[in-house]
Motif scaffolding. Sequence first.
Motif, mmCIF file in Angstrom:
data_model
loop_
_atom_site.group_PDB
_atom_site.id
_atom_site.type_symbol
_atom_site.label_atom_id
_atom_site.label_comp_id
_atom_site.label_asym_id
_atom_site.label_seq_id
_atom_site.Cartn_x
_atom_site.Cartn_y
_atom_site.Cartn_z
ATOM 1 N N TYR A 17 52.903 41.081 42.899
ATOM 2 C CA TYR A 17 51.485 40.081 42.589
ATOM 3 C C TYR A 17 50.811 39.952 43.924
ATOM 4 O O TYR A 17 49.418 39.273 43.786
ATOM 5 N N ASN A 19 47.770 41.203 46.338
ATOM 6 C CA ASN A 19 46.840 41.841 46.441
ATOM 7 C C ASN A 19 46.768 42.612 47.792
ATOM 8 O O ASN A 19 46.422 42.088 48.780
ATOM 9 N N GLN A 21 44.767 44.750 49.155
ATOM 10 C CA GLN A 21 43.511 45.036 49.646
ATOM 11 C C GLN A 21 43.078 43.779 50.263
ATOM 12 O O GLN A 21 42.548 43.558 51.187
ATOM 13 N N SER A 141 46.861 32.529 40.259
ATOM 14 C CA SER A 141 46.327 33.276 41.206
ATOM 15 C C SER A 141 45.682 32.607 42.453
ATOM 16 O O SER A 141 45.567 31.241 42.334
ATOM 17 N N PRO A 154 40.987 37.937 47.092
ATOM 18 C CA PRO A 154 42.037 37.590 46.062
ATOM 19 C C PRO A 154 43.325 38.023 46.872
ATOM 20 O O PRO A 154 43.512 39.164 47.554
ATOM 21 N N GLU A 157 47.513 37.499 42.523
ATOM 22 C CA GLU A 157 47.094 37.903 41.217
ATOM 23 C C GLU A 157 47.975 37.747 40.153
ATOM 24 O O GLU A 157 48.911 38.578 40.197
#
Length: 178
Positions: A17, A19, A21, A141, A154, A157
């Motif tokens: 979960y 992120n 990036q 999130s 983020p 997520e």
Amino acid sequence: MLKRSLLTCLALCGCAYVNPQGVAQMSAFSPLTTDPAELRAVVSLPMGVEIPPNGAVLTFAATRTDTGDVVEEMFDLMQLQTAQGDVIVQMAADDAKAYRAVQRKIAQWEDAAPDETRGSFSISVAACRVGDGPAEDATFSVALATTEDGRFIPLVEDAPIKDALALAEGGPNQNKCG
């Protein structure tokens, strides 16, 4: 060297979960130089889950291993509800002066003895059930903004809220709000 631990939930959520990036973008973040007025997290919670009063806390700490000196400050974060139902947590303007004093002290330690300075920075957000609690498949999130442009990055997520609540509460039916 200052170690950065951005959000407690990054460790709690599991890699599926998080992120990657967002985490990569946050690698340039430095709690020693970021203006506390620009630091904000947005938390998207499902129906049946709330952040209690004083449930969002920023902790900034460091230790000098050569001298034994320690500094640790905790700041209760303000909660602002968005029109979309998300919660933005950010530092109160009154706390910015104290945060900047901690920044200066830790930065001095880091300059003087980088190998002996160990630090941490975290934002912890408590959540509790309200009413019958969230739906079984509900998710949450988290995103973080650290710059003036205000773009939220983020980090977590669509993580299962039931797993986070169970882990934070010590069981699936503990810690209701109120």
